[in-house]
Design an enzyme around this catalytic site. Structure first.
Site, PDB file in Angstrom:
ATOM      1  N   SER A 142       0.831  -1.201   0.000  1.00 47.33           N
ATOM      2  CA  SER A 142       0.000   0.000   0.000  1.00 47.33           C
ATOM      3  C   SER A 142       0.864   1.249   0.000  1.00 47.33           C
ATOM      4  O   SER A 142       1.943   1.284   0.609  1.00 47.33           O
ATOM      5  CB  SER A 142      -0.911   0.038   1.232  1.00 47.33           C
ATOM      6  OG  SER A 142      -1.636   1.262   1.279  1.00 47.33           O
ATOM      7  N   TYR A 155      -3.960  -0.592   9.493  1.00 48.47           N
ATOM      8  CA  TYR A 155      -3.688  -0.936   8.087  1.00 48.47           C
ATOM      9  C   TYR A 155      -2.280  -0.495   7.689  1.00 48.47           C
ATOM     10  O   TYR A 155      -1.532  -1.244   7.054  1.00 48.47           O
ATOM     11  CB  TYR A 155      -4.740  -0.251   7.212  1.00 48.47           C
ATOM     12  CG  TYR A 155      -4.731  -0.675   5.760  1.00 48.47           C
ATOM     13  CD1 TYR A 155      -5.359  -1.849   5.361  1.00 48.47           C
ATOM     14  CD2 TYR A 155      -4.115   0.110   4.790  1.00 48.47           C
ATOM     15  CE1 TYR A 155      -5.375  -2.233   4.027  1.00 48.47           C
ATOM     16  CE2 TYR A 155      -4.129  -0.272   3.455  1.00 48.47           C
ATOM     17  CZ  TYR A 155      -4.762  -1.438   3.081  1.00 48.47           C
ATOM     18  OH  TYR A 155      -4.770  -1.809   1.763  1.00 48.47           O
TER      19      TYR A 155
END
Length: 251
Positions: A142, A155
């Site tokens: 990410s 996350y």
């Protein structure tokens, strides 16, 4: 180039979004694709859609956070396909909340799903690749592991650790003929980002911030995946390929 005929690819989290686009892209290059999700009915619908495009696809429902179930499912399908050449470890979850009120159980749940469960299933599949002397493992990283953002502390932590795992696995598995890489998407229009792309204020900010002035599409990630999954990428390992429209490259 990038002919995947005769190869088998498992794509976790592939009943929709990036995972389904990945299955389509790999299937169009000739791979047999094993798609995965938690809902058998939704997964079967996705499989039928792939089959209508002439793609040989198998549906393998399991929840990646149930490690025993996931391993058992992979072992069972391996009796049919005999091998898994490519793993795109893409399944993941998100929880958005301010850091100072972020519940510990949600932190642990998100980190487990996005890191621990990926590690466990990936290692299991890597054992088979090691025995055959060939494999391609690609994780979904990410951009948030590179650039901080509010309200996604779990996350971000999981994906940053995933980027480190890619480098460590690449070093450890290279002698087995296995390459290990990750794709770090920028802001892509998927179900996971629905709240954001339905927010006109956020989209206006994004279009001003990203040099290419737009959201990414799942096909943008799938195209990068085909390269990393192919034999032609044999000298690329331990890398995080950022696909973000230039966002992380500009101020």
């Amino acid at each position: 180039m990038f002919d995947l005929s005769g190869q088998v690819a498992l794509i976790t989290g592939s009943s929709r979004g990036i995972g389904l686009a990945a299955a389509q892209a790999l299937g169009r290059q000739g791979a047999t694709v094993i798609i995965n999700g938690r809902d058998p009915a939704v997964l079967e619908q996705a499989r039928e859609g792939l089959a209508s495009q002439g793609i040989h696809a198998l549906a393998l429902p399991f929840d990646i956070t149930d490690i025993d179930q996931a391993v058992q499912a992979v072992d069972e399908v391996s009796k049919t396909v005999e091998k898994i050449d490519i793993l795109f470890s893409n399944a993941g979850v998100q929880h958005r909340e301010k850091l100072l009120t972020f519940p510990l159980p949600d932190f642990e749940r998100v980190v487990f799903a996005n890191l621990t469960a990926q590690w466990a299933l990936g290692r299991h599949i890597a054992r088979g690749m090691d025995a055959r002397g060939y494999g391609r493992i690609i994780f979904t990283g990410s951009i948030t592991a590179l650039l901080g953002r509010r309200e996604i502390t779990a996350y971000t932590a999981a994906k940053a650790a995933m980027h480190g795992l890619v480098r460590q696995w690449a070093a450890e598995l290279a002698e087995s003929g296995i390459t290990v890489n990750a794709i770090a998407p920028g802001y892509i229009k998927t179900e996971l980002t629905t709240k954001l792309w339905n927010d006109p204020e956020f989209t206006a900010w994004l279009e001003n911030r990203v040099p290419l002035k737009k959201w990414g599409d799942p096909d943008d990630i799938a195209a990068a995946l085909v390269f990393l999954a192919a034999r032609e990428s044999r000298f690329v390992t331990g890398q995080v390929l950022v696909v973000d429209g230039g966002m992380s490259s500009s101020m």
